[in-house]
Design an enzyme around this catalytic site. Sequence first.
Site, PDB file in Angstrom:
ATOM      1  N   HIS A   1      -6.559  -1.073   7.967  1.00 51.37           N
ATOM      2  CA  HIS A   1      -5.668  -0.120   8.630  1.00 51.37           C
ATOM      3  C   HIS A   1      -5.889   1.282   8.066  1.00 51.37           C
ATOM      4  CE1 HIS A   1      -3.688  -4.111   8.449  1.00 51.37           C
ATOM      5  NE2 HIS A   1      -3.355  -3.849   9.706  1.00 51.37           N
TER       6      HIS A   1
ATOM      7  N   HIS B   1       0.797  -1.222   0.000  1.00 46.24           N
ATOM      8  CA  HIS B   1       0.000   0.000   0.000  1.00 46.24           C
ATOM      9  C   HIS B   1       0.829   1.271   0.000  1.00 46.24           C
ATOM     10  CE1 HIS B   1      -4.539   0.778   0.875  1.00 46.24           C
ATOM     11  NE2 HIS B   1      -4.105   1.412  -0.189  1.00 46.24           N
TER      12      HIS B   1
ATOM     13  N   ASP C   1      -7.402  -2.380  -0.364  1.00 45.96           N
ATOM     14  CA  ASP C   1      -6.391  -3.239   0.244  1.00 45.96           C
ATOM     15  C   ASP C   1      -7.009  -4.618   0.466  1.00 45.96           C
ATOM     16  OD1 ASP C   1      -4.754  -4.562   2.291  1.00 45.96           O
ATOM     17  OD2 ASP C   1      -3.843  -2.605   2.660  1.00 45.96           O
TER      18      ASP C   1
ATOM     19  N   HIS D   1       4.439   1.218   4.165  1.00 42.43           N
ATOM     20  CA  HIS D   1       3.075   1.048   3.639  1.00 42.43           C
ATOM     21  C   HIS D   1       2.038   1.541   4.643  1.00 42.43           C
ATOM     22  CE1 HIS D   1       2.384  -3.339   5.336  1.00 42.43           C
ATOM     23  NE2 HIS D   1       2.968  -2.564   6.216  1.00 42.43           N
TER      24      HIS D   1
ATOM     25  N   ASP E   1      -6.518  -6.693   2.651  1.00 42.19           N
ATOM     26  CA  ASP E   1      -6.861  -6.997   4.048  1.00 42.19           C
ATOM     27  C   ASP E   1      -8.155  -6.323   4.502  1.00 42.19           C
ATOM     28  OD1 ASP E   1      -6.259  -4.378   5.006  1.00 42.19           O
ATOM     29  OD2 ASP E   1      -4.228  -4.931   5.566  1.00 42.19           O
TER      30      ASP E   1
ATOM     31  N   ASP F   1      -3.381   3.587   7.867  1.00 48.09           N
ATOM     32  CA  ASP F   1      -2.154   3.962   7.145  1.00 48.09           C
ATOM     33  C   ASP F   1      -1.871   5.462   7.239  1.00 48.09           C
ATOM     34  OD1 ASP F   1      -1.862   1.325   6.490  1.00 48.09           O
ATOM     35  OD2 ASP F   1      -2.519   1.532   4.416  1.00 48.09           O
TER      36      ASP F   1
ATOM     37  N   ASP G   1      -9.862  -0.812   3.796  1.00 48.22           N
ATOM     38  CA  ASP G   1      -8.628  -1.280   4.431  1.00 48.22           C
ATOM     39  C   ASP G   1      -8.917  -1.629   5.887  1.00 48.22           C
ATOM     40  OD1 ASP G   1      -5.925  -1.629   5.230  1.00 48.22           O
ATOM     41  OD2 ASP G   1      -5.254   0.051   4.003  1.00 48.22           O
TER      42      ASP G   1
ATOM     43  N   GLU H   1      -1.700  -4.691  -1.714  1.00 43.88           N
ATOM     44  CA  GLU H   1      -1.303  -5.710  -0.743  1.00 43.88           C
ATOM     45  C   GLU H   1      -1.616  -7.149  -1.180  1.00 43.88           C
ATOM     46  OE1 GLU H   1       0.600  -5.242   1.793  1.00 43.88           O
ATOM     47  OE2 GLU H   1       0.467  -3.071   2.117  1.00 43.88           O
TER      48      GLU H   1
END
Length: 309
Positions: free
Chosen positions: A126, A97, A227, A141, A229, A128, A124, A272
């Site tokens: 996260h 990412h 992403d 990332h 995830d 980030d 996502d 990712e």
Amino acid sequence: MSRHITLIGAPVQTGAWRRGCKMGPDALRTAGLETALTELGHGVVDAGDVTPQAVTVPATANPLIRDLDLCAGWVRALQAAGDVAQDTTPIFMGGDHLMAAGTVPAMAKRADDAGRPLFVLWLDAHSDIHDFTTTDSGNLHGTPVAYFTALSDFAPQFPDLPGRVDPANICMIGLRSVDPAEKAALARTDIQVADMRAIDEHGIAAPLRAFLERVQDAGGHLHVSFDVDFLEPDIAPAVGTTVPGGATFREAHLVMEYLHDSGLVTSLDIAELNPFMDDRGKTARLMVDFVASLFGKAVLDRPTRSRWT
């Protein structure tokens, strides 16, 4: 409605600690991304893979940061690669990412050139939103949002932003792994957040609809940064940062269908994807299916929602 789509490989793996994301673009190609989009009637060009610029940048005060020169080279290269025509929809195939530190500022500049604001849908686990100081992993990332919003100073390691995103124009959906520094950073912004608890309580459609209506009302461009995830690891194991409790297959498809119905998406990241962690290409094929859904694949045809036309 058919589109002109350009596939751009972003085989970045130096922003993360676990190697393998550089194989992501080829995994998407092997899984049939170009064919899936072509069969939907779109004109598709594969522009190949970006390569990082060779740069040497000063070290930061944080000794944990890794691969800084190469990360800075990727950011510069992807910002240049994002200089695409206004009538083209770029799909950036990642890659970890960190890629968004290149792609999103490039899309912000493109929106600025068109006289429109850029909105970012961040799918996502996260946020980030770390910077060079707050990251305790050294993995860059985890920093692109702080960079492309100019919430933190990344000079002179990263280039001056060609285009900035207003934090109020960002919607993060699916968050479920946010550390204290990131929570504090988010609290200082106007970023709209729908974490997994909010989704459990209210569903995924309500925050997405509200955000898309804001994009429509502003006449904005919409960049989607997806992403892997964001998804439940059971259905998408090919990611180095798995977090239980992600979006289900049906929730993710609903997001893609809403995005298609809106007609607002002007660019896309797929981030990712780590084929080294996959189960016989399962995640790459799933991501191709989701992208196809975003660009018009449907079980049943439905009329476009009038408020988005």
